[in-house]
Design a protein around this motif. Structure first.
Motif, mmCIF file in Angstrom:
data_model
loop_
_atom_site.group_PDB
_atom_site.id
_atom_site.type_symbol
_atom_site.label_atom_id
_atom_site.label_comp_id
_atom_site.label_asym_id
_atom_site.label_seq_id
_atom_site.Cartn_x
_atom_site.Cartn_y
_atom_site.Cartn_z
ATOM 1 N N LEU A 63 -35.419 -23.198 -133.081
ATOM 2 C CA LEU A 63 -36.331 -22.110 -133.407
ATOM 3 C C LEU A 63 -35.877 -21.404 -134.678
ATOM 4 C CD1 LEU A 63 -36.799 -20.501 -129.871
ATOM 5 C CD2 LEU A 63 -38.464 -21.872 -131.112
ATOM 6 N N PRO A 64 -36.817 -20.858 -135.457
ATOM 7 C CA PRO A 64 -36.431 -20.050 -136.614
ATOM 8 C C PRO A 64 -35.544 -18.882 -136.183
ATOM 9 C CG PRO A 64 -38.767 -20.555 -136.669
ATOM 10 C CD PRO A 64 -38.266 -20.991 -135.329
ATOM 11 N N PRO A 65 -34.601 -18.488 -137.024
ATOM 12 C CA PRO A 65 -33.674 -17.409 -136.645
ATOM 13 C C PRO A 65 -34.369 -16.132 -136.211
ATOM 14 C CG PRO A 65 -32.940 -18.484 -138.657
ATOM 15 C CD PRO A 65 -34.298 -19.033 -138.354
ATOM 16 N N GLU A 66 -35.477 -15.773 -136.906
ATOM 17 C CA GLU A 66 -36.145 -14.519 -136.534
ATOM 18 C C GLU A 66 -36.807 -14.610 -135.161
ATOM 19 O OE1 GLU A 66 -38.873 -17.006 -139.170
ATOM 20 O OE2 GLU A 66 -36.745 -16.394 -139.085
ATOM 21 N N VAL A 67 -37.315 -15.818 -134.796
ATOM 22 C CA VAL A 67 -37.909 -15.984 -133.465
ATOM 23 C C VAL A 67 -36.820 -15.936 -132.395
ATOM 24 C CG1 VAL A 67 -39.233 -17.528 -131.981
ATOM 25 C CG2 VAL A 67 -39.824 -17.314 -134.410
ATOM 26 N N GLU A 68 -35.701 -16.632 -132.661
ATOM 27 C CA GLU A 68 -34.580 -16.613 -131.718
ATOM 28 C C GLU A 68 -34.080 -15.186 -131.512
ATOM 29 O OE1 GLU A 68 -32.202 -18.296 -129.008
ATOM 30 O OE2 GLU A 68 -33.407 -19.568 -130.330
ATOM 31 N N ALA A 69 -33.997 -14.423 -132.606
ATOM 32 C CA ALA A 69 -33.523 -13.042 -132.509
ATOM 33 C C ALA A 69 -34.481 -12.189 -131.686
ATOM 34 C CB ALA A 69 -33.340 -12.450 -133.907
ATOM 35 N N ARG A 70 -35.793 -12.407 -131.857
ATOM 36 C CA ARG A 70 -36.768 -11.610 -131.114
ATOM 37 C C ARG A 70 -36.722 -11.941 -129.628
ATOM 38 N NH1 ARG A 70 -38.342 -6.979 -129.905
ATOM 39 N NH2 ARG A 70 -40.369 -6.922 -128.837
ATOM 40 N N LEU A 71 -36.578 -13.229 -129.276
ATOM 41 C CA LEU A 71 -36.480 -13.596 -127.862
ATOM 42 C C LEU A 71 -35.224 -12.983 -127.230
ATOM 43 C CD1 LEU A 71 -37.587 -17.343 -127.989
ATOM 44 C CD2 LEU A 71 -38.849 -15.421 -126.975
ATOM 45 N N THR A 72 -34.140 -12.954 -127.998
ATOM 46 C CA THR A 72 -32.919 -12.320 -127.491
ATOM 47 C C THR A 72 -33.129 -10.831 -127.282
ATOM 48 O OG1 THR A 72 -31.549 -13.962 -128.640
ATOM 49 C CG2 THR A 72 -30.480 -11.914 -127.972
ATOM 50 N N ALA A 73 -33.834 -10.182 -128.211
ATOM 51 C CA ALA A 73 -34.110 -8.751 -128.073
ATOM 52 C C ALA A 73 -34.990 -8.476 -126.853
ATOM 53 C CB ALA A 73 -34.778 -8.225 -129.348
ATOM 54 N N ILE A 74 -35.954 -9.361 -126.597
ATOM 55 C CA ILE A 74 -36.810 -9.190 -125.412
ATOM 56 C C ILE A 74 -35.977 -9.290 -124.142
ATOM 57 C CG2 ILE A 74 -38.653 -10.286 -124.081
ATOM 58 C CD1 ILE A 74 -39.970 -11.024 -126.732
ATOM 59 N N GLU A 75 -35.074 -10.260 -124.101
ATOM 60 C CA GLU A 75 -34.218 -10.418 -122.924
ATOM 61 C C GLU A 75 -33.315 -9.206 -122.728
ATOM 62 O OE1 GLU A 75 -33.015 -12.076 -119.483
ATOM 63 O OE2 GLU A 75 -34.604 -12.803 -120.815
ATOM 64 N N ASP A 76 -32.787 -8.673 -123.840
ATOM 65 C CA ASP A 76 -31.949 -7.473 -123.758
ATOM 66 C C ASP A 76 -32.753 -6.284 -123.233
ATOM 67 O OD1 ASP A 76 -29.853 -8.934 -124.720
ATOM 68 O OD2 ASP A 76 -30.060 -8.245 -126.795
ATOM 69 N N ALA A 77 -33.998 -6.182 -123.676
ATOM 70 C CA ALA A 77 -34.838 -5.080 -123.214
ATOM 71 C C ALA A 77 -35.123 -5.196 -121.720
ATOM 72 C CB ALA A 77 -36.139 -5.058 -124.009
ATOM 73 N N ARG A 78 -35.334 -6.409 -121.235
ATOM 74 C CA ARG A 78 -35.544 -6.612 -119.796
ATOM 75 C C ARG A 78 -34.308 -6.210 -119.012
ATOM 76 N NH1 ARG A 78 -39.649 -9.371 -117.626
ATOM 77 N NH2 ARG A 78 -38.265 -9.802 -115.854
ATOM 78 N N GLU A 79 -33.126 -6.607 -119.519
ATOM 79 C CA GLU A 79 -31.883 -6.266 -118.821
ATOM 80 C C GLU A 79 -31.667 -4.758 -118.811
ATOM 81 O OE1 GLU A 79 -28.680 -8.410 -120.522
ATOM 82 O OE2 GLU A 79 -29.397 -10.392 -119.858
ATOM 83 N N ALA A 80 -32.082 -4.075 -119.883
ATOM 84 C CA ALA A 80 -31.918 -2.631 -119.929
ATOM 85 C C ALA A 80 -32.762 -1.940 -118.862
ATOM 86 C CB ALA A 80 -32.271 -2.100 -121.321
ATOM 87 N N ILE A 81 -33.942 -2.484 -118.606
ATOM 88 C CA ILE A 81 -34.794 -1.912 -117.552
ATOM 89 C C ILE A 81 -34.211 -2.213 -116.173
ATOM 90 C CG2 ILE A 81 -37.088 -2.032 -116.499
ATOM 91 C CD1 ILE A 81 -38.223 -2.574 -119.258
ATOM 92 N N GLY A 82 -33.530 -3.362 -116.048
ATOM 93 C CA GLY A 82 -32.906 -3.710 -114.772
ATOM 94 C C GLY A 82 -33.767 -4.665 -113.972
ATOM 95 N N ASP A 83 -33.141 -5.215 -112.937
ATOM 96 C CA ASP A 83 -33.849 -6.182 -112.104
ATOM 97 C C ASP A 83 -34.613 -5.533 -110.952
ATOM 98 O OD1 ASP A 83 -31.790 -5.345 -110.503
ATOM 99 O OD2 ASP A 83 -30.817 -7.307 -110.358
ATOM 100 N N GLY A 84 -34.531 -4.218 -110.865
ATOM 101 C CA GLY A 84 -35.302 -3.516 -109.833
ATOM 102 C C GLY A 84 -34.571 -3.306 -108.532
ATOM 103 N N TYR A 85 -33.334 -3.843 -108.409
ATOM 104 C CA TYR A 85 -32.570 -3.670 -107.182
ATOM 105 C C TYR A 85 -31.703 -2.423 -107.286
ATOM 106 C CZ TYR A 85 -33.910 -8.280 -105.502
ATOM 107 O OH TYR A 85 -34.623 -9.355 -105.055
ATOM 108 N N GLY A 86 -31.507 -1.756 -106.167
ATOM 109 C CA GLY A 86 -30.685 -0.563 -106.150
ATOM 110 C C GLY A 86 -30.769 0.161 -104.821
ATOM 111 N N PHE A 87 -30.409 1.437 -104.823
ATOM 112 C CA PHE A 87 -30.426 2.284 -103.635
ATOM 113 C C PHE A 87 -31.327 3.475 -103.913
ATOM 114 C CE2 PHE A 87 -26.369 0.103 -103.828
ATOM 115 C CZ PHE A 87 -26.163 -0.339 -102.526
#
Length: 746
Positions: free
Chosen positions: A360-384
């Motif tokens: 993939l082009p570097p800018e596309v790879e970077a954007r997909l990584t940023a999307i994944e980071d944003a998902r992780e920041a929101i969390g998987d929804g598990y907790g107390f």
């Protein structure tokens, strides 16, 4: 190395020539001649290497550099021995160096560095009498190097008398500062021990072990405490550092050396072992600092996440008496849902658009990584949820490798919610208790006769008229029991004809037992239990198997419902593979292959081996034969048998004369490297497969005994009586080791 005054001084003050003898046979009549040849100052660029030099392997670059550094500070102390170069019967004006080639190369190195002129005068002895090859041999063979102990004390004298530091001494002698520090530490060893080293009563390795701790009084104490056989370097080093904590201790890893030193803690450095930072000397300070750091971390977790309480522990507090709640899927807010949907849509669009492009082009790879980071920041929804945190707490425990482990969701007994009242259940339970205890019997203790349908209801009148009764009144308990017994029989028959539903019901029953907090939620009388292994094996909770089980349990626990009545829908909602995995996890926790003091049925223990074979269990992935886990807890004879089995009988024979602590320290790396397992941990292979590479322990002992007998004087023989005296059998090992000792005695 012999070094002298500077060449410049030699050039400024020519020495008076010494008349050479005509030949080796023409000796002066006056007696012995001290030196043959004439002393001259010869330009450096007129000196050549002699082809008659006996040394064919030249000096290393490091040696030449060291001599150059020494000449820089002290000049050449010993003149070179040379002969004139002769070609066609005439002198060429050059001189061949018979003795001192290393000094010539060091001078050339200085000239190359522009620290010395290429034609600088060098003091030489022009010897035309002696054989140059013999002179070269004498230069290399006749001199005796300084004893290392004298070197150590000479370095120490320079440091104390002239105030030279390690860097200054290193520069003056052309060695590394670390080497100087080691020699200074060795020079500080108790003088009595250095004298023993000079007398060859101690080896350099032993002196080095004493030097780990620079306290001479402690060195002499350890020397007096350890007998001659026990003065192995590792035993000395261990004694010199007892009551200290090593750098690889989990407490030091967690706190960090820097924090300990900043708090004023003393550190004992080991200058002789690579990659070893040393030992912590103030253990009380270390424990206090570690406790404070853990407590601060626990408080930070409590305040940040909103728990009711948090406590810090160096060891996991088994028997804490708390119930456990697990994280679960929490409802998401509308904003988070919208963000996640937008991120997922963008990711799908990018993947579809660039599906045929690799990479993939570097800018596309970077954007997909940023999307994944944003998902992780929101969390998987598990907790107390907040109510759970308001009554539960957190345990912060120091793990074996120096990291803090945070376990959440522990509920103390006083904080557990009271069960909701259930009138029907309470009545049924009271009645069941009453029947079990004999309540409802006659005055003489006899049970009431079975109901025959002729009993009158309470409230019948004397005239014998039958009362109508209340149609809404509950049925008599015995009627209910009769009816439900028939229904139970029918359910059993029907369930037996539906294997899929039976498996589902089993999974539900186990899940409600394993993860439910409100008691069982299944009508199946499945007696689930899991023996606490920590009672029998200290530290097993941190073993690879236990950590994997705990993580698997956590992953399932976060998905299971919090209310018992919701378990059925949860189990039904799982796909087949997930349900099978959950069943396997619950069933695995019931497995009990322990052999302890209680007598367990032979078929049960046989089934343990059957399962191990079916699973192709290889305990080498889970267990190592370390001192703590095994070797410290068995006899010397069993340690030797293990070495003979894992390595060779010869290796075992070499260890047989050691004391127990020394034997364990020497045997542990051999057994760990070989991946050796005791017989109780070995898995039988199915028929047709190669057996595991391990010989019976009895055969290994026989081999060691035979070898020791054949080589009497080199290694002491194994004494069966000593083996019996040292024997401290583990549970279930008595018969096996008794047979082993009998064979060794035979």
């Amino acid at each position: 190395m012999s070094l002298s005054h500077s060449p410049a001084a030699d050039a400024a003050t020519p020495a008076a020539p010494v008349a050479p003898a005509a030949s080796a046979d023409a000796r002066p009549s006056g007696g012995l001649v001290v030196q043959y040849g004439e002393v001259r100052d010869i330009p450096l660029n007129r000196l050549k290497a002699s082809p008659k030099n006996a040394r064919r392997v030249g000096h290393s670059a490091e040696v030449i550099a060291a001599r150059a550094a020494s000449i820089t500070h002290k000049g050449v102390l010993q003149p070179l021995v040379v002969e004139p170069e002769i070609k066609d019967g005439r002198e060429t004006g050059y001189y061949l160096v018979s003795a001192g080639e290393g000094r010539r190369q060091a001078l050339r190195l200085l000239a190359k560095r522009k620290a010395l002129a290429k034609g600088a005068a060098v003091r030489c002895v022009v010897d035309t009498t002696n054989d140059p090859a013999e002179v070269s041999m004498d230069e290399n063979l006749s001199r005796e190097p300084m004893h290392p102990a004298d070197q150590f004390e000479a370095f120490k004298d320079l440091a104390e008398r002239k105030g030279y530091g390690a860097e200054e001494i290193a520069a003056r002698f052309g060695v590394k500062p670390d080497i100087v520090r080691q020699r200074l530490r060795l020079g500080a060893v108790a003088p009595a021990l250095l004298d023993l080293y000079r007398e060859e009563a101690l080896t350099l390795e032993q002196v080095t072990a004493f030097a780990v701790n620079p306290d001479p009084e402690r060195q002499m104490q350890v020397y007096a405490q350890l007998c001659a056989q026990g003065r192995q370097p590792y035993a000395i080093r261990r004694a010199m550092t007892e009551m200290k904590v090593a750098a690889d201790d989990r407490r030091v890893r967690f706190l960090g050396f820097e924090a300990y030193v900043a708090a004023g803690g003393a550190v004992l450095r080991d200058l002789f072992t690579p990659d070893n930072e040393g030992w912590v000397e103030d253990v009380a300070l270390l424990d206090r600092l570690v406790g404070e750091k853990l407590a601060a971390l626990a408080e930070a977790v409590r305040d940040r996440e909103g728990w009711k309480w948090a406590s810090a522990h160096l060891e996991f507090p088994h028997g804490h008496g708390c119930a456990r709640i697990w994280e679960h899927l929490l409802p998401r807010g509308a904003e988070d849902i919208a963000t996640l949907e937008a991120l997922d849509a963008e990711a799908r669009e990018l993947i579809d658009q660039w599906a045929d492009v690799d990479p993939l082009p570097p800018e596309v790879e970077a954007r997909l990584t940023a999307i994944e980071d944003a998902r992780e920041a929101i969390g998987d929804g598990y907790g107390f949820d907040a109510d759970e945190k308001a009554r539960a707490g957190v345990l912060v425990v120091l793990a074996p490798y120096g990291e803090a482990r945070i376990d959440r969701g522990f509920v103390r007994p006083e904080d557990q919610p009271a069960p909701e009242p259930d009138d029907a259940a309470e009545v049924g339970a009271d009645d069941a208790d009453g029947l079990a205890s004999g309540e409802g019997e006659g005055e003489e203790g006899e049970a009431d006769a079975p109901w025959d349908g002729d009993d009158e209801a309470d409230g019948g009148d004397e005239a014998g008229a039958e009362p109508a009764g209340d149609p809404a009144a509950p049925l008599p308990e015995r009627v209910v029991a009769d009816l439900t017994a028939h229904r139970t029989a029918a359910l059993r028959d029907a369930l037996a004809q539906d294997p899929d539903l039976a498996q589902l019901a089993l999974v539900h029953a186990l899940v409600s037992r394993v993860f439910g907090m409100g008691g069982a939620a299944s009508c199946l009388d499945i007696r689930w239990g899991s023996r606490e292994l920590g009672v029998y094996a200290e530290g097993i909770a941190e073993s690879p198997a236990a950590l994997a089980i705990a993580e698997r349990h956590r992953q399932w626990a976060r998905q299971t419902p919090t209310q018992p009545e919701d378990f059925w829908d949860f189990v039904i909602g799982l796909d087949g593979d997930s349900r099978a995995s959950l069943l396997a996890h619950c069933v695995s926790l019931t497995l009990d292959g322990l052999r302890a003091w209680e007598r367990r049925p032979v078929p049960v223990l046989a089934h343990v081996e059957t399962l191990a074979t079916a699973l192709a269990l290889d305990m080498r992935a889970y267990w190592r034969p370390t001192g703590r886990r095994y070797l410290d807890r068995v006899t010397k004879a069993q340690v030797l048998a293990a070495v003979a089995d894992a390595v060779s009988p010869d290796a075992a024979a070499r260890l047989s004369g050691l004391r127990k602590a020394e034997m364990v320290e020497a045997a542990e790396p051999l057994l760990v490297e070989a991946g050796w397992l005791p017989s109780v941990l070995r898995t039988a292979r199915p028929e047709g497969e190669a057996a595991e590479d391990a010989a019976p322990r009895t055969e290994a002992i026989d081999e060691v005994e035979a070898l020791a007998a054949d080589e009497a004087g080199e290694a002491p023989a194994l004494d069966p009586e000593t083996m019996a005296d040292d024997f401290d059998p583990g549970p279930g090992d008595e018969a096996e080791v008794a047979a082993m000792l009998a064979e060794a005695a035979a």
